[in-house]
Each structure stands twice: as C-alpha cells, then as structure tokens.
Design a protein around this motif. Structure first.
Motif, PDB file in Angstrom:
ATOM      1  N   TYR A  15       1.012  -1.049   0.138  1.00  0.00           N
ATOM      2  CA  TYR A  15       0.036   0.028  -0.009  1.00  0.00           C
ATOM      3  C   TYR A  15       0.691   1.306   0.156  1.00  0.00           C
ATOM      4  O   TYR A  15       0.645   1.864  -0.849  1.00  0.00           O
ATOM      5  N   VAL A  16       1.793   1.343   0.999  1.00  0.00           N
ATOM      6  CA  VAL A  16       2.360   2.353   1.107  1.00  0.00           C
ATOM      7  C   VAL A  16       3.526   2.612   0.131  1.00  0.00           C
ATOM      8  O   VAL A  16       4.008   3.790  -0.222  1.00  0.00           O
ATOM      9  N   GLY A  17       4.174   1.543  -0.296  1.00  0.00           N
ATOM     10  CA  GLY A  17       5.104   1.682  -1.391  1.00  0.00           C
ATOM     11  C   GLY A  17       4.557   2.389  -2.593  1.00  0.00           C
ATOM     12  O   GLY A  17       5.445   3.272  -3.335  1.00  0.00           O
ATOM     13  N   PHE A  18       3.368   2.551  -2.915  1.00  0.00           N
ATOM     14  CA  PHE A  18       3.005   3.161  -4.002  1.00  0.00           C
ATOM     15  C   PHE A  18       3.029   4.434  -4.117  1.00  0.00           C
ATOM     16  O   PHE A  18       2.863   5.085  -4.893  1.00  0.00           O
ATOM     17  N   SER A  19       3.065   5.034  -2.673  1.00  0.00           N
ATOM     18  CA  SER A  19       3.435   6.376  -2.567  1.00  0.00           C
ATOM     19  C   SER A  19       4.490   6.917  -3.267  1.00  0.00           C
ATOM     20  O   SER A  19       4.598   8.157  -3.537  1.00  0.00           O
ATOM     21  N   MET A  20       5.445   6.040  -3.320  1.00  0.00           N
ATOM     22  CA  MET A  20       6.630   6.571  -4.095  1.00  0.00           C
ATOM     23  C   MET A  20       6.259   6.857  -5.368  1.00  0.00           C
ATOM     24  O   MET A  20       7.077   7.772  -5.956  1.00  0.00           O
ATOM     25  N   ALA A  21       5.772   5.907  -6.118  1.00  0.00           N
ATOM     26  CA  ALA A  21       5.079   6.335  -7.682  1.00  0.00           C
ATOM     27  C   ALA A  21       4.302   7.344  -7.558  1.00  0.00           C
ATOM     28  O   ALA A  21       4.423   8.394  -8.491  1.00  0.00           O
ATOM     29  N   PHE A  22       3.641   7.851  -6.610  1.00  0.00           N
ATOM     30  CA  PHE A  22       2.747   8.866  -6.666  1.00  0.00           C
ATOM     31  C   PHE A  22       3.531  10.016  -6.436  1.00  0.00           C
ATOM     32  O   PHE A  22       3.611  11.052  -7.139  1.00  0.00           O
ATOM     33  N   SER A  23       4.600   9.952  -5.401  1.00  0.00           N
ATOM     34  CA  SER A  23       5.465  11.283  -5.211  1.00  0.00           C
ATOM     35  C   SER A  23       6.151  11.378  -6.697  1.00  0.00           C
ATOM     36  O   SER A  23       6.536  12.688  -6.950  1.00  0.00           O
ATOM     37  N   PHE A  24       6.585  10.521  -7.119  1.00  0.00           N
ATOM     38  CA  PHE A  24       7.655  10.832  -8.434  1.00  0.00           C
ATOM     39  C   PHE A  24       6.549  11.246  -9.429  1.00  0.00           C
ATOM     40  O   PHE A  24       7.072  12.039 -10.366  1.00  0.00           O
ATOM     41  N   ALA A  25       5.279  10.955  -9.665  1.00  0.00           N
ATOM     42  CA  ALA A  25       4.428  11.160 -10.238  1.00  0.00           C
ATOM     43  C   ALA A  25       4.157  12.807 -10.212  1.00  0.00           C
ATOM     44  O   ALA A  25       4.220  13.631 -11.133  1.00  0.00           O
ATOM     45  N   VAL A  26       3.825  13.161  -9.113  1.00  0.00           N
ATOM     46  CA  VAL A  26       3.524  14.782  -8.841  1.00  0.00           C
ATOM     47  C   VAL A  26       4.779  15.547  -8.727  1.00  0.00           C
ATOM     48  O   VAL A  26       4.759  16.632  -9.441  1.00  0.00           O
ATOM     49  N   ALA A  27       6.065  14.876  -8.460  1.00  0.00           N
ATOM     50  CA  ALA A  27       7.314  16.020  -8.716  1.00  0.00           C
ATOM     51  C   ALA A  27       7.420  15.725 -10.212  1.00  0.00           C
ATOM     52  O   ALA A  27       7.881  17.114 -10.601  1.00  0.00           O
ATOM     53  N   ALA A  28       7.146  15.039 -10.998  1.00  0.00           N
ATOM     54  CA  ALA A  28       7.430  15.078 -12.601  1.00  0.00           C
ATOM     55  C   ALA A  28       6.245  16.123 -12.929  1.00  0.00           C
ATOM     56  O   ALA A  28       6.822  17.043 -13.886  1.00  0.00           O
ATOM     57  N   LEU A  29       5.108  16.216 -12.595  1.00  0.00           N
ATOM     58  CA  LEU A  29       4.217  17.156 -12.989  1.00  0.00           C
ATOM     59  C   LEU A  29       4.748  18.518 -12.594  1.00  0.00           C
ATOM     60  O   LEU A  29       4.457  19.532 -13.568  1.00  0.00           O
ATOM     61  N   ILE A  30       5.072  18.712 -11.537  1.00  0.00           N
ATOM     62  CA  ILE A  30       5.426  20.007 -10.981  1.00  0.00           C
ATOM     63  C   ILE A  30       6.924  20.509 -12.054  1.00  0.00           C
ATOM     64  O   ILE A  30       6.749  21.636 -12.429  1.00  0.00           O
ATOM     65  N   GLU A  31       7.677  19.411 -12.218  1.00  0.00           N
ATOM     66  CA  GLU A  31       8.759  19.944 -13.283  1.00  0.00           C
ATOM     67  C   GLU A  31       8.393  20.056 -14.680  1.00  0.00           C
ATOM     68  O   GLU A  31       8.894  20.629 -15.291  1.00  0.00           O
ATOM     69  N   GLY A  32       7.094  19.513 -14.899  1.00  0.00           N
ATOM     70  CA  GLY A  32       6.850  19.633 -16.241  1.00  0.00           C
ATOM     71  C   GLY A  32       7.547  18.368 -17.264  1.00  0.00           C
ATOM     72  O   GLY A  32       7.635  18.912 -18.414  1.00  0.00           O
TER      73      GLY A  32
END
Length: 667
Positions: A180-197
């Motif tokens: 469950y919590v491990g998928f938070s890393m994929a989420f964090s990478f996704a949000v970080a990539a969106l912020i960076e564009g």
C-alpha cells in the motif's frame, strides 16, 4: 516513561515532516541548493523518529504495560509472545503507526539511495512524501493516539481478537502495508514530475524499482491473507470478493498496469501522461483501501471497527491527495510531449492492450465494491454484490489479458508480425491442447466448460513464458554452453518477467482446479463413524479437551485412509477464548503438491453426542499460493536488475559529454 517517549517522537516526526515538505519545495522552485539539501536528512530523521515511536509501542505490548489503553484493548498477559508483537499492528492505532513507519522507510530509502536523481526531482519527491507524512501523522496524533494512558491501570487486558492470533495474520499486514505505502513513491515521483513538467525514460527508470518493490510486497500480502482465510475461518474457501479483499486487489491491478506502462515510457518515451495518471490512481486506491477498513462502513473480519470520525479524516486526506494530484495532472499533463509512434501490432500495442484490460478489470471491481456501499449510505436500498457478479464480469476480462500476456514479449517494438509471433508459440499451443484433452478425459467431462478454458490459460501462461525465455537464450538452436552463457548475461528483469508470468499461470491452474472440481461433505458425526469423500475415508476416532496458553479447545482426531492404506491423521480444533468470549475454528489440513484434505470441526449437536464436521477435498489448491510466492519472487528478481542501480541513460550520456559530473552508482 517509554510510551511518552514514543508520543513525543511522533510529535517531533510531525515537525520534521513539515521541514521535509516545505523548504525543499521552495528550494526546487528557486534552484536553492541549500534548501533542497534539507529533504534527505529530514527524511532520514523522520524515519528514525517514527521507528522510536514504533519501538516504544512494541515495548509496551511485550511487557504488558496495561497503563497504555492500546495494550489494554488488544493484549493480555497470557497471550503468546508472537501475538504480543504482532498485536502491535493488529489494531487500528498500531496499524497506523506501522503505516507511517513504512512511509518513512520508503522516503529514507530514496534519500539514501537516490544519489542518481537530479537534485530538483529528488527534493520534490521527498517533499511530496513529507506532505503525505504530515497528513497521516496528524491523523494519528489527533484521532488515533496509541499512547493514551489509562488511570487506574487494570490488572489485565481484553486480549487480541482470536482470529488475529495466527501466524498468517502475524505476517500478512506488514507485507500488505509495504505494498500500500510503497505505491506512495510512484505517486510522489508522478507529482514531482508534473511539477517539473518533464517525464522521460530516465524518470521511468527511477520510478520502476519503487513500484516493483511495492507490487512484490503487496502480492505477498494478498497471498498471505488468502491463505489465512482458507485455513483459519473454516469455510474452505480462499477468496470471497469481500470488500476489504477487493480494497487490496484494486491497487494490485492498477500497480500491475503501472509497471507495464512504465516499460513503454522507458523504452519508447510513450504513454507518459497515462503512466502519470496510473501512478496517481494506484496510490489513491491504496488510500481508499485504508478508508474502507477504518471508516466503520464495512462489516468484515478484515475491517477495524472504529468510529466514523476517523473515516472522515481519512476521507479528507483521500480527497486532498487525489483531488490535488488530479488537478495538477489536468493542468500539466497536456504539456507533456508525446513519445514515439508505434503500430497497433507491436510490443507497445500489446502493453497498451494490457493496460486497457487491467484498467477495465480494476473499474469492474471498483464498481462492484463501492456501488452497494453508496446505495446503503444514500438509503436507496441494499444490493448484494458477491462472487457471482465478480466471476461473471472479471473472468471474461482476465481471459484475453492472460492470452495477450504471453504473446506480447514475442512482438518487436514499433511494428511487429503477429503471425510470426504466434508461430513461435507452437509448442505452447500443442501443450495447451494436450492439457485440455487430458483434463477432459480425467474428469470425464465433469465441471463447467469455463474450467477447461482456465486450464488452457494456465498452460498457455506457464509454457508460453518458458518458450519466450528459451527463445531469448536460443535453447536447442545453439550449443547448451552458449545458451547457458546467454542466460547468465540476460538482464535480471527478463528473468523476473518469466518467473512472474509463469507463476501467474501456476496460480490460475490452482484457482481453476479447486473451483471446478472441489468436493465437500458436511455431516453430523459421532466418534467411531466414518465418512467418505473423493476416494478417501475419514474415521472420527475421538474428541477431547485440550488447553492452550490463553484458550481452551475441543480437539478431534480423524484417521484418513485410501483403499485401506493410512494417509494422514488430522486434528481439527474448536477453540474458546475466555477473555474475549469468542470461539474459533482451527482446521486440520493434509496437503500435497496436488491437493488438500481439509477438516473443520463445528459445533456439537444439542445432545452433545455428535459434532458438525466439514470435510473438503481441494484439488491443486496449493498452487494458488505457490504461484503467489513465485510472482513475488519474480518481482524481487527484477528488482535486482543492474539498470535500477546505475544512472539513467540521459544522465550517463550527459556525463560523457561533460555537462554534469558522473553520479556514483547507488549501492
């Protein structure tokens, strides 16, 4: 004093999470290296603090400190030590501490081993992890504090739910939470990539190992939960499409789609926007599972019965995390550059089909799980959605999914020849025909037609995966020594894919056989009587009282024979826990590689001279969990691939050009 230390550690972890979230985000936006560098030490400090809190709670359980309310409600001085330790996460408050421990460990792992990440991306990833940590630390401290004292302290506790006093449930939650919590890393990478564009093959390379780790542990967690339900609950089944079971299955399906779509991003720089969306959806489904278990809207052996206020808090967290990330996605995703083009019949096309089918399957389970709950909340009546619905809707989606899974690796990138790929699978096709013919002959046509389809799919997955591996190493086409050399030098991800796909076929074979050809018998039996099932004779020899550390039990003895020859002696129990005043069934199982003989002792009859006995014969049911362990093993083998431990392609090329200093490989 130690519980107070744990409480203060959680408070300090909350402040550290604010530090981890705030300055790094600002530093990444302003290119302030000093502020960005705060993220790593803060993530490690947060991990150490929550570990201190978890250790303090564990200490309270181990020494039976009944001045702590959580220990009073979930422990007892006579409880075995294993269950004192596992009882820490066998309740709502303790399980949430374990949840935040997993979150902090993943964040600290990125801080320690993410030296190849660009500084801005690393800072943003850790900052998003810090934001998630803030939400859950606030949830624990404001609604679910595990360190509340009781004055005066009682002499003993209320004991742990007897259903949770079992080895399967002792290890099931940590694996499940790691997923469950491990998928938070994929989420964090996704949000970080969106912020960076920016989303590119390097990003996919960085996100895949974290997704693999989460997927592998979640696979093991689901398998352990299924195994526990099978032998502990006494009903002889391994999956019932329970809403809480589905809550763990949905992120697994979405995570499987995410793993495969990330391959397309890494190899072909395509499906970038879709992969980002999958990362958001997968973690959102994990949060939804947390909400379902703790909201009080479900009645399940898996759910924590807690007040709705806690569920409301998690619902707010779910809305903020999902809504905020989807809003960011809607703003930034259109600006992501499209990747390379490909024909429908290609490796990319097969992975797109894989994603479409997995997403449809996830949506099917989602609707079947939540629709009755919504109707109930809206007072619009009650609808029962159970195994018949899911079997009728999910299975037809799974059939083409498994069929295409085998063909996909034979297709080349960009454009492929489907006919040529199928021709290379002729061995698998022959084996499928033979397996179906043998099965139909052995069962004399018994069982549903869909069972033969299941056997065909299982054989197709197992043999097709092995054929693909043999093609890679050119088995029987070059000398065996050369094939061995090729196998040794294959990427670990290729080994992992073969293992995971083949063992999925093993699980399908077990699911199909036990569902279609299981037999059962429920009788009222007296000592001395014999019941027959599936060619076996079960003689009820005796029943008598036995005492455990914190329970009393009636233990029966059954002698199992076949054709007059002894097979096994089985001793099912019916246990009574005086503290909780609960009764549990401890089934007795004789297992081989190809079947289980299963006996569960029920209630005595009114006159006390006979007992209700449930006897089952489950053909090939062990294959379900063998397959689950094998799939996890495949994920872990893939995780050891050297490509996940070195710099991503773009960074290495830039280093060779002298644009950036080469990064040291992560250990």
């Amino acid at each position: 004093m130690i519980p107070e230390l744990g409480h203060y550690a959680l408070v300090l972890a909350l402040f550290v999470a604010f530090v981890q979230a705030g300055p790094p985000l600002v530093g990444a936006a302003t290119r302030n290296a000093a502020w960005m560098s705060v993220a790593g030490p803060a993530a490690i400090a947060q991990m150490l603090l929550v570990l201190v809190a978890y250790g303090a709670l564990t200490w309270a359980h181990v020494v039976s400190d009944f001045s702590v309310q959580n220990v009073v409600q979930n422990s007892h001085s006579l409880k075995p030590m294993l269950y004192k330790v596992s009882g820490v996460w066998g309740n709502h408050e303790g399980s949430m501490v374990l949840w935040i421990v997993m979150l902090a460990v993943f964040g600290a792992a990125v801080a320690a081993f993410g030296r190849n990440l660009p500084p801005t991306l690393k800072a943003r990833v850790l900052a998003v992890q810090g934001l998630i940590g803030i939400g859950f630390l606030l949830f624990i401290l404001t609604t679910s504090n595990p360190f509340i004292r009781v004055v005066p302290a009682p002499l003993d506790g209320n004991d742990l739910n007897p259903l949770l006093q079992d080895p399967g449930l002792a290890f099931h939650p940590p694996f499940l939470y790691a997923g469950y919590v491990g998928f938070s890393m994929a989420f964090s990478f996704a949000v970080a990539a969106l912020i960076e564009g920016r989303v590119d093959p390097a990003w996919a390379r960085w996100v895949r190992p974290w997704t693999l780790a989460a997927w592998s542990t979640l696979t093991m967690g689901i398998a352990l939960g299924s195994w526990w339900a099978y032998y502990e609950l006494g009903w002889g089944g391994w999956w019932y499409w329970d809403p809480v079971e589905n809550a763990s299955f949905m992120p697994w399906l979405a995570g499987t789609a995410l793993l495969h779509s990330a391959i397309v991003v890494e190899k072909r720089d395509a499906l970038k926007s879709w992969t980002i969306l999958l990362a958001i959806v997968t973690f959102s489904l994990s949060l939804m599972g947390t909400f379902l278990v703790r909201s009080g809207i479900l009645t399940s052996v898996h759910a924590f019965a807690v007040d709705p206020a806690r569920g409301a808090f998690i619902l707010v967290l779910l809305a903020i995390a999902t809504g905020g990330s989807l809003l960011l996605y809607s703003l930034r995703a259109p600006a992501l550059k499209a990747g390379g083009l490909f024909a429908p019949v290609s490796r990319e096309g097969a992975l797109v089909l894989n994603n479409l089918l997995l997403s449809t399957a996830t949506a099917t389970v989602f609707i079947g799980t939540l629709y009755p709950l919504f109707l109930d909340i809206l007072k619009a009546g009650k609808v029962s959605v159970g195994p018949p619905f899911f079997n009728a809707t999910f299975v037809p989606i799974a059939i083409p999914l498994v069929a295409a899974m085998v063909v996909g690796p034979f297709l080349s990138w960009k454009r492929a020849d489907l006919g040529a790929a199928l021709t290379r699978l002729w061995v698998a096709g022959v084996v499928v025909v033979v397996c179906v013919a043998v099965t139909a002959y052995v069962t004399a046509g018994g069982g549903p037609l869909l069972a033969l389809v299941g056997v065909a799919l299982a054989a197709w997955a197992i043999v097709g995966s092995l054929v693909e591996f043999a093609e890679r190493i050119r088995l029987f086409r070059v000398p065996l020594a050369d094939s061995w050399t090729r196998a040794v030098h294959l990427p670990r991800s290729a080994w992992g894919m073969t293992i995971a796909h083949a063992f999925l076929g093993v699980s399908i074979m077990g699911m199909t056989a036990t569902s279609a050809w299981q037999s059962e018998r429920i009788d009222s039996m007296r000592p001395g009587q014999t019941a027959s099932l599936a060619g076996y004779d079960f003689r009820f020899d005796s029943v008598g009282p036995v005492a455990g550390e914190n329970y009393k039990a009636d233990r029966a003895i059954f002698t199992v024979t076949k054709d007059g020859q002894p097979v096994a002696t089985l001793t099912p129990e019916r246990r009574s826990y005086p503290v909780t005043r609960m009764t549990t069934t401890e089934s007795a199982i004789h297992t081989t590689l190809f079947s289980d003989l299963y006996i569960a002792l029920g209630d005595p009859t009114q006159n006390g001279t006979a007992w209700i006995v449930r006897i089952y014969h489950h053909p090939m049911v062990p294959w379900i969990w063998i397959g689950g362990v094998g799939m996890m093993l495949g994920g872990l083998v893939s995780l050891t691939d050297r490509r996940f431990r070195i710099g991503a392609p773009e960074r290495r090329r830039a280093a060779k050009a002298g644009l950036v200093p080469p990064a040291q490989p992560a250990e």
